[in-house]
Scaffold this active site. Structure first.
Site, PDB file in Angstrom:
ATOM      1  N   LYS A  94       0.836  -1.209   0.000  1.00 21.42           N
ATOM      2  CA  LYS A  94       0.000   0.000   0.000  1.00 21.42           C
ATOM      3  C   LYS A  94       0.869   1.257   0.000  1.00 21.42           C
ATOM      4  O   LYS A  94       0.690   2.154  -0.819  1.00 21.42           O
ATOM      5  CB  LYS A  94      -0.865  -0.045   1.272  1.00 21.42           C
ATOM      6  CG  LYS A  94      -1.990   0.933   1.348  1.00 21.42           C
ATOM      7  CD  LYS A  94      -2.738   0.803   2.691  1.00 21.42           C
ATOM      8  CE  LYS A  94      -3.364  -0.561   2.916  1.00 21.42           C
ATOM      9  NZ  LYS A  94      -4.199  -0.602   4.145  1.00 21.42           N
ATOM     10  N   LYS A 106       1.926  -3.951  11.062  1.00 21.87           N
ATOM     11  CA  LYS A 106       0.562  -4.049  11.625  1.00 21.87           C
ATOM     12  C   LYS A 106       0.659  -4.686  12.997  1.00 21.87           C
ATOM     13  O   LYS A 106       1.519  -5.533  13.247  1.00 21.87           O
ATOM     14  CB  LYS A 106      -0.329  -4.904  10.719  1.00 21.87           C
ATOM     15  CG  LYS A 106      -1.823  -4.852  11.067  1.00 21.87           C
ATOM     16  CD  LYS A 106      -2.471  -3.518  10.681  1.00 21.87           C
ATOM     17  CE  LYS A 106      -3.138  -3.583   9.369  1.00 21.87           C
ATOM     18  NZ  LYS A 106      -3.730  -2.399   8.835  1.00 21.87           N
TER      19      LYS A 106
HETATM   20  N1  GLU Z   1      -5.070   0.733   9.576  1.00 20.56           N
HETATM   21  C1  GLU Z   1      -5.079   1.553   8.410  1.00 20.56           C
HETATM   22  C2  GLU Z   1      -4.745   0.713   7.176  1.00 20.56           C
HETATM   23  O1  GLU Z   1      -4.969  -0.468   7.149  1.00 20.56           O
HETATM   24  C3  GLU Z   1      -4.254   2.814   8.575  1.00 20.56           C
HETATM   25  C4  GLU Z   1      -2.779   2.641   8.712  1.00 20.56           C
HETATM   26  C5  GLU Z   1      -2.020   3.918   9.043  1.00 20.56           C
HETATM   27  O2  GLU Z   1      -2.566   5.006   8.968  1.00 20.56           O
HETATM   28  O3  GLU Z   1      -0.846   3.776   9.389  1.00 20.56           O
HETATM   29  O4  GLU Z   1      -4.319   1.218   6.170  1.00 20.56           O
END
Ligand code: GLU
Length: 471
Positions: A94, A106
């Site tokens: 991402k 994560k």
């Molecule tokens: N938990 C969100 C995601 O899956 C945000 C991650 C973030 O802002 O670091 O993209």
């Protein structure tokens, strides 16, 4: 855990499919795919009634090719090492895709957040933050968490406060976590960012006439029939912004069940009904469906699964009627379902593109924290004054003097929120066309997920290759 149910195996299968379209050396691809670090923690919680419970938690840092690593923290009973590793890998892809200069991470705590008091949640969160700090798994240049399923700005404020009290006067301490409350170092627009990004991505996809034609749809979001599964932060805001663009919400789902109305549902009224009755079921004028998953099979143009992973499987994929699937959640479509839907010509906007609005605005928040100034603070008034000057000259020359309201609308300098939203819009639009360009380059049959992954892999690869280690 078997291969069929492993979330990480699903993500890796998509990676391998995309990697086959690149020319990188296998060792480099293995390095990109591997999870760089996983930290498992357990600690005791004294509950309000005096009993002691052991809490299990994780943090996975998938890629250190860029630092800090970045990704949310979820509170859910489904948390395990496989899940956080899969989600961390998705964060790497991402961030690379959106040119957000972070590696992926994560975290998760295996709890049902509804089963604890606010005080208990605060103790769990602060202890988790302390454990991360102890092992260098949190810090503005190390690893920067954010919310995910079951967490929000309240938890981020506790984490920031814990980190700040441990970090001994570090001026940049607030950049250790993002999506904080605005008056605790947060940025305007972050709370809505993921849902807003989902809308921007879908709106852009629907603007491409030839793609819509191929799907038998007219261009534009207006009038598109949309089903949203999950009314948490992502689903609620996606539904809100999509309906503001003229889309019709024909189905909504929460964990207690789902509702449909082909003539459209008023989101705010559904939310108010759920608040009053404890359920979305029984909403006046709507049809009740037996469970949350039933909404996925409703007749619609766009389906937005915005809850958890693995909801679209080989079992229900053949019954899905949507022509476009916009993945608001991470990993909602498993690999077998993805193949079935691709075979049926369903257009899937993949999670690590479509829900990237959250981490994109997290990046803006991190920059704000490190620069210690609100975006627009230095130039907003200056911009307005010079725009007014230009409009005055034009007005005098043309004899068309603007009224104050009109003048303000055109001349005003951008606020922080406007800059954030515009930066987000730009990022989502740019990335969409980048993916399509890669897709075009690879050939017509390539799906968007594979094309997007090829783009991510190439970006991470170029960063590793600059080290001169890999062939
Ligand atoms: N938990 C969100 C995601 O899956 C945000 C991650 C973030 O802002 O670091 O993209």
């Amino acid at each position: 855990m078997t291969t069929e149910t492993s979330f990480l195996a699903q993500v890796d299968a998509a990676f391998d499919r995309a990697a086959a379209y690149t020319s990188h050396d296998r060792t480099l691809l293995n390095q990109i795919k591997a999870c760089n670090a996983v930290y498992y923690i357990s600690f005791p919680l004294r509950r309000d009634d005096g009993t002691i419970e052991v809490i299990h938690a994780y943090r996975a840092e998938h890629s250190h090719h860029r630092m800090p690593t970045k990704g949310g923290i979820r509170y859910s009973m489904g948390v395990n090492s496989d899940e956080v590793m899969a989600l961390a890998a998705l964060m790497t892809y991402k961030c690379a895709l959106l040119d957000v200069p972070f590696g992926g991470a994560k975290g998760g705590i295996r709890i049902d957040s509804n089963a604890y008091s606010v005080g208990e949640l605060e103790r769990i969160t602060r202890r988790y933050a302390f454990e991360l700090w102890k092992k260098n798994f949190i810090g503005p240049g190390l690893d920067v968490p954010a919310p995910d399923y079951g967490t929000g700005s309240r938890e981020m404020a506790w984490i920031a406060d814990t980190y700040q009290s441990l970090s001994g006067g570090d001026l940049n301490a607030m950049a250790c976590v993002t999506a904080k409350p605005v008056n605790q170092g947060g940025i305007r627009g972050r709370n809505e960012a993921t849902g807003r990004g989902v809308m921007f991505g879908l709106r852009e996809a629907c603007r491409v006439t030839e793609d819509m034609k191929a799907l038998g749809l007219t261009p534009g979001l207006s009038g598109k029939r949309v089903v949203v599964q999950g009314l948490g932060n992502v689903g609620y805001h996606a539904a809100k912004f999509l309906s503001e663009e003229g889309a019709i919400l024909v189905g909504l789902a929460e964990y207690e069940g789902s509702i449909s109305n082909p003539n459209g549902l008023d989101l705010e009224m559904v939310v108010a009904h759920r608040k009053a009755t404890g359920s979305i079921l029984g909403f006046p004028g709507a049809k009740d469906l037996p469970n949350s998953l039933a909404a996925l099979e409703l007749d619609c143009d766009i389906l937005v699964p915005a809850a958890l992973e693995n909801v679209i499987t080989a079992e229900n994929a053949p019954r899905i009627k949507a022509k476009i699937i916009g993945e608001g959640a991470n990993g909602p479509t498993n690999d077998a379902a993805d193949q079935i839907l691709r075979g049926r010509g369903v257009y899937i906007l993949p999670d690590f593109y479509l829900n990237a609005g959250g981490v994109t605005v997290s990046y803006f928040e991190w920059l704000k924290n490190l620069s210690h100034v609100r975006f627009g603070r230095m130039e907003r008034r200056f911009e307005e004054q010079s725009n007014r000057g230009i409009l005055d000259v034009i007005g005098r020359a043309s004899g068309q003097v603007l009224g104050e309201d009109e003048m303000l609308k055109i001349a005003h300098g951008a606020s922080e929120e406007e800059l954030v939203n515009s930066g987000l819009e730009d990022s989502m639009i740019e990335a969409y066309h980048e993916i399509r360009a890669v897709q075009k380059g690879l050939g017509k049959d390539i799906d968007l997920r594979t094309a997007a992954l090829v783009s991510s892999i190439n970006k991470v690869a170029s960063s590793y290759m600059a080290l001169g280690i890999f062939p």
